[in-house]
Design a protein around this motif. Sequence first.
Motif, PDB file in Angstrom:
ATOM      1  N   ASN A 207       3.956  -2.912 -10.520  1.00 57.26           N
ATOM      2  CA  ASN A 207       2.870  -3.617  -9.849  1.00 57.26           C
ATOM      3  C   ASN A 207       3.432  -4.202  -8.559  1.00 57.26           C
ATOM      4  O   ASN A 207       4.308  -5.059  -8.583  1.00 57.26           O
ATOM      5  CB  ASN A 207       2.359  -4.708 -10.798  1.00 57.26           C
ATOM      6  N   THR A 208       2.931  -3.721  -7.426  1.00 53.93           N
ATOM      7  CA  THR A 208       3.532  -4.097  -6.147  1.00 53.93           C
ATOM      8  C   THR A 208       2.979  -5.401  -5.572  1.00 53.93           C
ATOM      9  O   THR A 208       3.332  -5.786  -4.460  1.00 53.93           O
ATOM     10  CB  THR A 208       3.374  -2.965  -5.114  1.00 53.93           C
ATOM     11  N   SER A 209       2.170  -6.112  -6.335  1.00 51.44           N
ATOM     12  CA  SER A 209       1.613  -7.369  -5.826  1.00 51.44           C
ATOM     13  C   SER A 209       2.613  -8.516  -5.879  1.00 51.44           C
ATOM     14  O   SER A 209       2.370  -9.565  -5.284  1.00 51.44           O
ATOM     15  CB  SER A 209       0.350  -7.769  -6.594  1.00 51.44           C
TER      16      SER A 209
ATOM     17  N   VAL B   2       5.898   4.477 -17.882  1.00 46.51           N
ATOM     18  CA  VAL B   2       5.504   3.654 -16.740  1.00 46.51           C
ATOM     19  C   VAL B   2       4.314   4.261 -16.005  1.00 46.51           C
ATOM     20  O   VAL B   2       4.042   5.459 -16.099  1.00 46.51           O
ATOM     21  CB  VAL B   2       6.670   3.466 -15.740  1.00 46.51           C
ATOM     22  N   THR B   3       3.622   3.388 -15.265  1.00 46.62           N
ATOM     23  CA  THR B   3       2.528   3.806 -14.416  1.00 46.62           C
ATOM     24  C   THR B   3       2.570   2.967 -13.147  1.00 46.62           C
ATOM     25  O   THR B   3       3.482   2.159 -12.965  1.00 46.62           O
ATOM     26  CB  THR B   3       1.168   3.685 -15.132  1.00 46.62           C
ATOM     27  N   PHE B   4       1.594   3.155 -12.272  1.00 46.84           N
ATOM     28  CA  PHE B   4       1.601   2.448 -10.988  1.00 46.84           C
ATOM     29  C   PHE B   4       0.296   1.708 -10.766  1.00 46.84           C
ATOM     30  O   PHE B   4      -0.782   2.228 -11.036  1.00 46.84           O
ATOM     31  CB  PHE B   4       1.800   3.427  -9.829  1.00 46.84           C
ATOM     32  N   GLY B   5       0.413   0.479 -10.224  1.00 48.10           N
ATOM     33  CA  GLY B   5      -0.763  -0.276  -9.803  1.00 48.10           C
ATOM     34  C   GLY B   5      -0.418  -1.223  -8.680  1.00 48.10           C
ATOM     35  O   GLY B   5       0.549  -1.966  -8.763  1.00 48.10           O
ATOM     36  N   SER B   6      -1.204  -1.195  -7.624  1.00 48.47           N
ATOM     37  CA  SER B   6      -0.957  -2.108  -6.506  1.00 48.47           C
ATOM     38  C   SER B   6      -1.452  -3.516  -6.801  1.00 48.47           C
ATOM     39  O   SER B   6      -1.013  -4.475  -6.179  1.00 48.47           O
ATOM     40  CB  SER B   6      -1.656  -1.584  -5.244  1.00 48.47           C
ATOM     41  N   ASP B   7      -2.390  -3.632  -7.772  1.00 49.02           N
ATOM     42  CA  ASP B   7      -3.030  -4.923  -8.047  1.00 49.02           C
ATOM     43  C   ASP B   7      -3.683  -5.446  -6.762  1.00 49.02           C
ATOM     44  O   ASP B   7      -3.603  -6.636  -6.439  1.00 49.02           O
ATOM     45  CB  ASP B   7      -2.011  -5.926  -8.590  1.00 49.02           C
ATOM     46  N   ALA B   8      -4.321  -4.538  -6.036  1.00 43.29           N
ATOM     47  CA  ALA B   8      -4.926  -4.886  -4.756  1.00 43.29           C
ATOM     48  C   ALA B   8      -6.109  -5.825  -4.939  1.00 43.29           C
ATOM     49  O   ALA B   8      -6.971  -5.596  -5.785  1.00 43.29           O
ATOM     50  CB  ALA B   8      -5.374  -3.618  -4.031  1.00 43.29           C
TER      51      ALA B   8
ATOM     52  N   ARG C  57      -4.671  -2.852   0.549  1.00 38.83           N
ATOM     53  CA  ARG C  57      -3.430  -2.768  -0.233  1.00 38.83           C
ATOM     54  C   ARG C  57      -3.432  -1.595  -1.232  1.00 38.83           C
ATOM     55  O   ARG C  57      -2.437  -1.388  -1.931  1.00 38.83           O
ATOM     56  CB  ARG C  57      -3.164  -4.070  -0.997  1.00 38.83           C
ATOM     57  N   ILE C  58      -4.492  -0.843  -1.287  1.00 28.82           N
ATOM     58  CA  ILE C  58      -4.544   0.287  -2.231  1.00 28.82           C
ATOM     59  C   ILE C  58      -3.388   1.245  -1.955  1.00 28.82           C
ATOM     60  O   ILE C  58      -3.149   1.654  -0.814  1.00 28.82           O
ATOM     61  CB  ILE C  58      -5.895   1.025  -2.123  1.00 28.82           C
ATOM     62  N   GLY C  59      -2.666   1.606  -3.024  1.00 26.96           N
ATOM     63  CA  GLY C  59      -1.558   2.558  -2.907  1.00 26.96           C
ATOM     64  C   GLY C  59      -0.320   1.993  -2.230  1.00 26.96           C
ATOM     65  O   GLY C  59       0.612   2.753  -1.938  1.00 26.96           O
ATOM     66  N   GLU C  60      -0.265   0.687  -2.019  1.00 21.19           N
ATOM     67  CA  GLU C  60       0.836   0.092  -1.258  1.00 21.19           C
ATOM     68  C   GLU C  60       2.189   0.312  -1.943  1.00 21.19           C
ATOM     69  O   GLU C  60       2.352   0.023  -3.120  1.00 21.19           O
ATOM     70  CB  GLU C  60       0.595  -1.403  -1.076  1.00 21.19           C
ATOM     71  N   ASP C  61       3.131   0.860  -1.195  1.00 21.93           N
ATOM     72  CA  ASP C  61       4.520   1.096  -1.634  1.00 21.93           C
ATOM     73  C   ASP C  61       4.639   2.179  -2.701  1.00 21.93           C
ATOM     74  O   ASP C  61       5.680   2.293  -3.362  1.00 21.93           O
ATOM     75  CB  ASP C  61       5.179  -0.189  -2.162  1.00 21.93           C
ATOM     76  N   LEU C  62       3.615   3.005  -2.865  1.00 25.12           N
ATOM     77  CA  LEU C  62       3.640   4.007  -3.926  1.00 25.12           C
ATOM     78  C   LEU C  62       4.846   4.942  -3.796  1.00 25.12           C
ATOM     79  O   LEU C  62       5.548   5.185  -4.786  1.00 25.12           O
ATOM     80  CB  LEU C  62       2.334   4.801  -3.910  1.00 25.12           C
ATOM     81  N   GLU C  63       5.094   5.452  -2.597  1.00 20.33           N
ATOM     82  CA  GLU C  63       6.222   6.384  -2.431  1.00 20.33           C
ATOM     83  C   GLU C  63       7.558   5.699  -2.676  1.00 20.33           C
ATOM     84  O   GLU C  63       8.471   6.282  -3.263  1.00 20.33           O
ATOM     85  CB  GLU C  63       6.198   6.990  -1.024  1.00 20.33           C
TER      86      GLU C  63
END
Length: 268
Positions: free
Chosen positions: A196-198, A224-230, A235-241
Motif C-alpha cells: 500500500n503506497t499511501s 501479495v497484491t497492490f493498492g495505492s489507497d488513493a 494517486r491511482i497506480g502510484e509507484d506501481l512499477e
Amino acid sequence: MKFDLHNHHDRCGHAEGTIEDYIQAAIREKLDVIGISDHSPFFASSEEHPYPRITMAKGEFPVYIEEIRQLKEKYINDIEVLIGVESDYFPNQEKPYRLQYDNYPMDYVIGSVHFVNGINIFDTSRWDGMDDADIRQVKEEYYRQIMLSAKSGMFDILGHIDALKGYFPYAAEIDTPKVDEALRVIGQEGTAIEINTSGKTKYCGGWYPSDDLLERALYYSVPVTFGSDAHVPERIGEDLEEVQKRLKQIGYRSWRFFRQRRPVDVYL
C-alpha cells in the motif's frame, strides 16, 4: 498486467472525486484492472451512519455496489472494473459484515484494522504518556486482531498491515513476536497482503508494509497484491512499477488480484 485494488471516493466523506473519476484516472495510467474499494459502513452499529467522515452510510452500500456494476459495463472495452470494499474488522462483530458481503457480487474484500482498544490507530493523541511497554501492548493487540481477521476467512486481502506506524513511526521500532505469529497465520490461511503506497503520505514515509515485513511475509509464503489507497484520483497506480521492482528484489515472483473472490496470480 497493471492493477490497483485499493482506493476511495467522496462517498466515504474524506476522499475526493467520484468512482468514475478513479476509473478514468486508471485508464489514463494504462492500468488493465481497477478495483473499487471504498470504506464499508459500520454494519454492526445500531446507527445508520455513526462516522460520516470515515465511512459511507448503511443505506449507501447497495447504491455503491450498483454504481460500480453500471460503470463496469460502461467501461468494459477500456478497463476491467472489479467490485470491492475495504472493511473494518472487529473481533466478535463478524456476522453482520459477513451477511452483507455474502449478499452482493463482490470480487474481493479488503480487511483492515483501524481501531485498537476502541481508538483509531491514526489518532496521534492515543500515544500520549505511553512508555514502551504500553506501546508494545497496543502493537500486540493490533497484530492479534490482524491474525484473527485472517482466521475469519472473511477477507481476500489484508490492508496496510503495519499502518500502526503511520502517524507514529516509533511503533515500528517496538519489537514483538506477535508480528511473526500473525504473518505465519496469514500464510497458512493463504490471505494476501497489500503493498500500500499511501504510507508515503503519512509521517512514517515509505510504503506499507516495510521491506523487513515483506521479507518475513515471503518466508511465511504470504501472497501479495497492490493498492495505492488513493483518496484523490491522481494517486491511482502510484509507484506501481517501483513496487514490482522491489518485490522482485525481495524474492517474490508473482502477485495477485481477484475476480469473484478467486485469486488471479500474475507474474511480476
